[in-house]
Design a protein around this motif. Structure first.
Motif, PDB file in Angstrom:
ATOM      1  N   TYR A 284       0.811  -1.228   0.000  1.00 15.53           N
ATOM      2  CA  TYR A 284       0.000   0.000   0.000  1.00 15.53           C
ATOM      3  C   TYR A 284       0.841   1.274   0.000  1.00 15.53           C
ATOM      4  N   SER A 285       2.091   1.203   0.506  1.00 19.27           N
ATOM      5  CA  SER A 285       2.924   2.406   0.596  1.00 19.27           C
ATOM      6  C   SER A 285       3.738   2.662  -0.676  1.00 19.27           C
ATOM      7  N   PHE A 286       3.594   1.782  -1.691  1.00 16.20           N
ATOM      8  CA  PHE A 286       4.398   1.943  -2.910  1.00 16.20           C
ATOM      9  C   PHE A 286       4.228   3.324  -3.567  1.00 16.20           C
ATOM     10  N   PRO A 287       3.006   3.832  -3.785  1.00 17.19           N
ATOM     11  CA  PRO A 287       2.877   5.149  -4.444  1.00 17.19           C
ATOM     12  C   PRO A 287       3.626   6.259  -3.699  1.00 17.19           C
ATOM     13  N   LEU A 288       3.534   6.248  -2.371  1.00 18.89           N
ATOM     14  CA  LEU A 288       4.225   7.265  -1.561  1.00 18.89           C
ATOM     15  C   LEU A 288       5.743   7.132  -1.705  1.00 18.89           C
ATOM     16  N   LEU A 289       6.240   5.910  -1.557  1.00 20.82           N
ATOM     17  CA  LEU A 289       7.686   5.688  -1.607  1.00 20.82           C
ATOM     18  C   LEU A 289       8.246   6.020  -2.986  1.00 20.82           C
ATOM     19  N   TYR A 290       7.534   5.615  -4.037  1.00 23.27           N
ATOM     20  CA  TYR A 290       8.013   5.870  -5.395  1.00 23.27           C
ATOM     21  C   TYR A 290       7.993   7.372  -5.694  1.00 23.27           C
ATOM     22  N   SER A 291       6.949   8.046  -5.239  1.00 23.71           N
ATOM     23  CA  SER A 291       6.844   9.497  -5.430  1.00 23.71           C
ATOM     24  C   SER A 291       7.995  10.214  -4.723  1.00 23.71           C
ATOM     25  N   GLN A 292       8.278   9.802  -3.496  1.00 20.49           N
ATOM     26  CA  GLN A 292       9.389  10.408  -2.752  1.00 20.49           C
ATOM     27  C   GLN A 292      10.728  10.111  -3.413  1.00 20.49           C
ATOM     28  N   GLN A 293      10.886   8.919  -3.960  1.00 24.87           N
ATOM     29  CA  GLN A 293      12.128   8.571  -4.667  1.00 24.87           C
ATOM     30  C   GLN A 293      12.362   9.536  -5.836  1.00 24.87           C
ATOM     31  N   LYS A 294      11.324   9.769  -6.641  1.00 26.66           N
ATOM     32  CA  LYS A 294      11.449  10.682  -7.780  1.00 26.66           C
ATOM     33  C   LYS A 294      11.713  12.116  -7.310  1.00 26.66           C
ATOM     34  N   TYR A 295      11.091  12.489  -6.218  1.00 29.36           N
ATOM     35  CA  TYR A 295      11.266  13.836  -5.655  1.00 29.36           C
ATOM     36  C   TYR A 295      12.719  14.080  -5.266  1.00 29.36           C
ATOM     37  N   PHE A 296      13.317  13.130  -4.573  1.00 29.14           N
ATOM     38  CA  PHE A 296      14.703  13.310  -4.131  1.00 29.14           C
ATOM     39  C   PHE A 296      15.691  13.149  -5.280  1.00 29.14           C
ATOM     40  N   GLU A 297      15.349  12.313  -6.266  1.00 29.57           N
ATOM     41  CA  GLU A 297      16.191  12.255  -7.460  1.00 29.57           C
ATOM     42  C   GLU A 297      16.202  13.616  -8.155  1.00 29.57           C
ATOM     43  N   ALA A 298      15.021  14.218  -8.278  1.00 25.60           N
ATOM     44  CA  ALA A 298      14.899  15.525  -8.927  1.00 25.60           C
ATOM     45  C   ALA A 298      15.652  16.594  -8.142  1.00 25.60           C
ATOM     46  N   HIS A 299      15.545  16.534  -6.826  1.00 22.98           N
ATOM     47  CA  HIS A 299      16.213  17.544  -6.000  1.00 22.98           C
ATOM     48  C   HIS A 299      17.722  17.496  -6.174  1.00 22.98           C
ATOM     49  N   TYR A 300      18.293  16.303  -6.139  1.00 27.55           N
ATOM     50  CA  TYR A 300      19.751  16.194  -6.276  1.00 27.55           C
ATOM     51  C   TYR A 300      20.204  16.653  -7.659  1.00 27.55           C
ATOM     52  N   LEU A 301      19.450  16.282  -8.676  1.00 20.85           N
ATOM     53  CA  LEU A 301      19.791  16.733 -10.024  1.00 20.85           C
ATOM     54  C   LEU A 301      19.772  18.253 -10.119  1.00 20.85           C
ATOM     55  N   LYS A 302      18.770  18.866  -9.499  1.00 22.31           N
ATOM     56  CA  LYS A 302      18.625  20.326  -9.599  1.00 22.31           C
ATOM     57  C   LYS A 302      19.679  21.049  -8.777  1.00 22.31           C
ATOM     58  N   GLN A 303      19.838  20.651  -7.521  1.00 26.83           N
ATOM     59  CA  GLN A 303      20.693  21.415  -6.609  1.00 26.83           C
ATOM     60  C   GLN A 303      22.177  21.084  -6.732  1.00 26.83           C
ATOM     61  N   LYS A 304      22.497  19.927  -7.276  1.00 26.67           N
ATOM     62  CA  LYS A 304      23.909  19.536  -7.376  1.00 26.67           C
ATOM     63  C   LYS A 304      24.376  19.467  -8.832  1.00 26.67           C
ATOM     64  N   ILE A 305      23.757  18.622  -9.622  1.00 26.08           N
ATOM     65  CA  ILE A 305      24.226  18.400 -10.996  1.00 26.08           C
ATOM     66  C   ILE A 305      23.973  19.639 -11.859  1.00 26.08           C
ATOM     67  N   LEU A 306      22.744  20.134 -11.853  1.00 27.35           N
ATOM     68  CA  LEU A 306      22.388  21.283 -12.690  1.00 27.35           C
ATOM     69  C   LEU A 306      23.188  22.523 -12.313  1.00 27.35           C
ATOM     70  N   GLN A 307      23.399  22.720 -11.022  1.00 27.00           N
ATOM     71  CA  GLN A 307      24.121  23.904 -10.547  1.00 27.00           C
ATOM     72  C   GLN A 307      25.553  23.948 -11.063  1.00 27.00           C
ATOM     73  N   ASP A 308      26.160  22.779 -11.231  1.00 30.96           N
ATOM     74  CA  ASP A 308      27.573  22.728 -11.607  1.00 30.96           C
ATOM     75  C   ASP A 308      27.799  22.671 -13.122  1.00 30.96           C
ATOM     76  N   LEU A 309      26.733  22.475 -13.883  1.00 26.58           N
ATOM     77  CA  LEU A 309      26.877  22.351 -15.335  1.00 26.58           C
ATOM     78  C   LEU A 309      26.986  23.718 -16.007  1.00 26.58           C
ATOM     79  N   LYS A 310      27.902  23.833 -16.962  1.00 23.80           N
ATOM     80  CA  LYS A 310      28.024  25.077 -17.721  1.00 23.80           C
ATOM     81  C   LYS A 310      27.528  24.926 -19.151  1.00 23.80           C
ATOM     82  N   ASP A 311      27.535  23.706 -19.671  1.00 26.53           N
ATOM     83  CA  ASP A 311      27.092  23.466 -21.039  1.00 26.53           C
ATOM     84  C   ASP A 311      25.583  23.698 -21.139  1.00 26.53           C
ATOM     85  N   GLU A 312      25.205  24.621 -22.012  1.00 24.54           N
ATOM     86  CA  GLU A 312      23.809  25.041 -22.112  1.00 24.54           C
ATOM     87  C   GLU A 312      22.883  23.885 -22.492  1.00 24.54           C
TER      88      GLU A 312
END
Length: 445
Positions: free
Chosen positions: A121-149
């Motif tokens: 029953y908790s799968f939708p919540l856990l999967y949603s949170q997984q995508k949320y934290f994947e997105a956060h790390y990409l935005k705050q770490k990977i995207l911030q350091d990239l210079k290639d447009e």
């Protein structure tokens, strides 16, 4: 009670090594040592769990172990989310300035899903949170350091796709809509205000007493739309819900500062410092307020206090401190400081460049000033008002060279590039008036 009895009975049948491994597994769950590092490939919860599953006499406890492991994996993630939802300023600082803290969270959630299964029953919540934290790390770490447009556009699109997928599984989770609003807040110097306002409104509708969307709206009205009355109204509404919010009171200090009410801004900062002396935010806000006053001695003093509490490279006092050193004739130390503490992420180097452009202009080294101004303008990450500031410096250089028509062209470009009525816009219009006066064509409009 029954579970504890089963555990005692089962453990009594185990050999000492297996019993020791079982208690070590439970200890690793308590200390959140879930996955083994390259230096230690055996002594972690996951490795111990896999080994204990092969012990037949431990089978009565396997289901309990699985549930406890899945719960522990979720525990740290949920604590972070709870802190964010509670407007915790410590978590807020980590969220934006220390993304490494959350780097393992997607892996925690993915493992919890493996343990519980997609039919749980908790799968939708856990999967949603997984995508949320994947997105956060990409935005705050990977995207911030990239210079290639092109790479930035690709990563940014991936972030949004992950967030929209998270929303599909948890359509009533307000924090997901806020994350999309925050993604739209700025795209490489360009603000996407309509999307920010839209997603903030959706988040606030779902969670009317959650404060974080108020932060986003205040930032939008304070720094982009430049409507201080609207920003103040939103802050007051938020404070009616949570009057002791550190972050909302900090925004109130910034709003006072924007309006030139420096004493009121300072007063709020000192109250926040008294309430939470271990946080750097109020010290850095004092720095910015002192810089607006051109009180560079206090900029240096308060910056050093702030640096004691938070790393220099991700502390927004860093740029003001560098500027204050230049303004107080400490050039040698200023450039040593710049070399020792480059901006983090590197895409923020345009802030140093605008300071250097102004510095060389005041030194009458127009070629150097022009060079750094061009670097600001060519940056894909510089805010529009910073680009306008750089163009104004170029106009001032041409005014000093008596090239009035070229200067006029630059000033009109500065006004056009940044549509908000901020300081750069006012400065450009003042210089246009001065040019008209010098040319004898003054027009009061």
């Amino acid at each position: 009670m029954d579970t504890r009895g089963i555990e005692e009975q089962t453990l009594a049948q185990l050999d000492s090594v297996t019993r020791s491994n079982y208690f070590e597994f439970k200890n690793k769950l308590n200390t959140h040592e879930f996955f083994c590092s390259s230096n230690n490939s055996t002594n972690c919860a996951d490795q111990l769990y896999k080994g204990l599953l092969n012990v037949a006499t431990l089978k009565p406890l396997h289901a309990l172990m699985r549930r406890n492991y899945a719960a522990a994996l979720q525990d740290e993630v949920q604590k972070a989310l709870n802190a964010l939802l509670a407007d915790d300023p410590y978590e807020f600082n980590d969220w934006y300035l220390n993304p490494e803290k959350y780097a393992e969270y997607p892996k925690y959630l993915e493992r919890a899903i493996e343990l519980l299964g997609k039919d749980h029953y908790s799968f939708p919540l856990l999967y949603s949170q997984q995508k949320y934290f994947e997105a956060h790390y990409l935005k705050q770490k990977i995207l911030q350091d990239l210079k290639d447009e092109h790479k930035r556009d690709s990563v940014r699109n991936l972030v949004k796709l992950k967030l929209l997928e998270a929303i599909k599984y948890e359509p009533h989770a307000a924090y997901l809509y806020h994350a999309v609003a925050n993604l739209h807040w700025r795209k490489d110097g360009i603000y996407e205000m309509d999307s920010t306002l839209k997603y903030c409104a959706e988040a606030m509708q779902m969670a009317p007493t959650w404060i974080t969307p108020y932060h986003e709206l205040v930032e939008t009205y304070l720094n982009i739309i430049v409507d201080m009355d609207k920003a103040d109204s939103i802050i007051r509404k938020g404070l009616a819900i949570r009057p002791n919010s550190y972050l909302l009171n900090l925004l109130l200090a910034w709003n006072y500062q924007k309006q030139g009410q420096f004493n009121q801004s300072d007063s709020i900062c000192w109250k926040l410092i008294s309430a939470k002396p271990e946080l750097f935010n109020a010290w850095s806000t004092l720095v910015q307020c002192s810089a607006e006053r051109m009180d560079y001695d206090h900029v240096i003093k308060y910056s050093l206090k702030s640096f004691d509490l938070h790393p220099i490279t991700t502390n927004w006092s860093r740029a003001w401190y560098f500027k204050a050193l230049l303004k107080t004739k400490k050039e040698k130390y200023a450039f040593e400081f710049l070399g020792k503490y480059p901006p983090e992420p590197a895409t923020l180097e345009f802030i140093d460049n605008i300071i250097l452009s102004d510095y060389y202009y005041n030194k009458r080294n127009f070629d150097k000033a022009f060079e750094y101004a061009e670097k600001v303008i060519s940056s894909n990450y510089a805010d529009l008002h910073i680009k306008a500031d750089a163009i104004v410096i170029m106009a001032r250089i041409e005014m000093s060279r008596m090239n009035f028509d070229v200067a006029t062209s630059y000033l009109n470009k500065a006004i056009d590039i940044d549509p908000t009525p901020d300081e750069a816009d006012h400065t450009a219009r003042c210089y246009l008036a001065q040019l008209q006066h010098l040319k004898g064509t003054f027009n009061y409009s």
